[in-house]
Enzyme design. Structure first.
Site: not given
Ligand code: PBG
Ligand code: ZN
Length: 331
Positions: A126, A134, A200, A210, A238, A253, A279
């Site tokens: 990305c 991505c 995720k 971002r 997953e 995450k 973040s």
């Protein structure tokens, strides 16, 4: 006459010695933490530009990153995670898998000076894509899965060739762990571990990242590849799929709002687990701290402890370097 005895939980909380004796989760140490850095490909290699929504975090030129890594290693940081911000973006993310790309250069620089510092690279496209997705973007707006896999594998191999100790794919394409494992093995990197962002979520908490990495999708969103926040059984699917494909360790995450997911994944699989305090989590704690609304250090430590308690073996957090430098986390 005699009162029925009742539970007195306070007996074992009465003194610091007793509390220490019955403590269930060991305190955080340096070896639990991974520190992320943003390295920018720029003329000014000493660039150190603070990220507005992440006070205390910087976009770093190559030299600035090398210095920062040295200081961090001196402060006790043992592992770093690198994100690249390339000078040129295109529709095939060419600079992601360029051996002379910014992350590749950064890895070589850090490993030259600090072979002992564990360098993990974020493997995604990305930041390198003109459109910010991505994976490869088809004209109708679909992010293509299978054609993206080869580019991801090339990126991971290129990072390993530069000296990355661990690669961490964060794209959420299906089959990428298998593709990356095959690519690494074929190029002689059978010993390079894959730390997969297996779980995720499509989260608003990535907003500051971002901005920092200049990687927001120009159109659409990431909901067709990142997970839907209401789902938790899907996280187990997953996680198991990535292990099956050859992942050595897994990331969940974001962290705090998904501690239940972390806990469930911990119970379901036996590979090492990493929580990523992202973040937006950093930004919220810092903002409240800078305003004097919370005791920032205590809140930070409590959030990280919560992640360990939920089952994380390691934690990616933008607080790592600062906590170690100021001795809030012991070596
Ligand atoms: C790249 C990537 C992202 C993050 C880590 N790797 C951004 C995204 O998926 O949009 C987010 C990290 C953070 O918010 O701290 N795919
Ligand atoms: Zn990405």
């Amino acid at each position: 006459m005699l009162n029925e005895p009742f539970h007195r939980g306070r007996r074992l909380r009465a003194t610091a010695q007793l509390r220490a004796l019955v403590q269930e989760t060991p305190p955080l140490t340096a070896s639990d933490l991974i520190m992320p850095y943003f390295v920018e490909e720029t003329e000014d290699t000493s660039l150190r530009k603070e990220i507005p929504s992440m006070p205390g975090q910087f976009r770093l030129g190559l030299d600035a990153l090398a210095n920062q890594a040295s200081r961090a290693a001196g402060a006790g940081v043992r592992a770093v995670l690198l994100f690249g911000i390339p000078a040129v973006k295109d529709a095939r993310a060419s600079s992601a898998y360029d051996d002379e790309g910014i992350v590749q250069k950064a890895v070589r620089r850090i490993k030259e000076r600090h072979p002992e510092l564990l360098v993990i690279t974020d493997v995604c496209l990305c930041e390198y894509m003109s459109h910010g997705h991505c994976g490869l973007l088809r004209e109708d707006g679909v992010v293509e899965n299978d054609p993206t896999l080869e580019l991801l594998a090339r990126t991971a191999v290129s990072h390993a060739r530069a000296g990355a100790d661990v690669v961490a794919p964060s794209d959420m394409m299906d089959g990428r762990v298998a593709a990356i494992r095959r690519g690494l093995d074929a190029e002689g990197f059978a010993q390079t571990p894959i730390l997969s962002y297996a779980v995720k979520y499509a989260s608003a908490l990535y907003g500051p990242f971002r901005e920092a990495a200049d990687s927001a999708p120009a159109s659409g969103d990431r909901k067709s590849y990142q997970m839907d926040p209401p789902n938790v059984r899907e996280a187990l699917v997953e996680a198991r799929a990535d292990i099956e494909e050859g992942a050595d360790a897994l990331i969940v995450k974001p962290a705090g709002a998904y501690a239940d997911v972390l806990c469930r994944v911990r119970q379901a699989v036996d590979v090492p687990l990493c929580a990523y305090q992202v973040s937006g989590e950093y930004a919220m704690i810092r903002a409240a701290g800078l305003n004097g609304w919370i005791d920032e250090d205590r809140v930070t430590m409590e959030t990280l402890l919560g992640l360990k308690r939920a089952g994380a073996d390691m934690i990616i957090t933008y607080f790592a370097e600062d906590l170690l430098r100021r001795g809030l986390v012991r070596q």
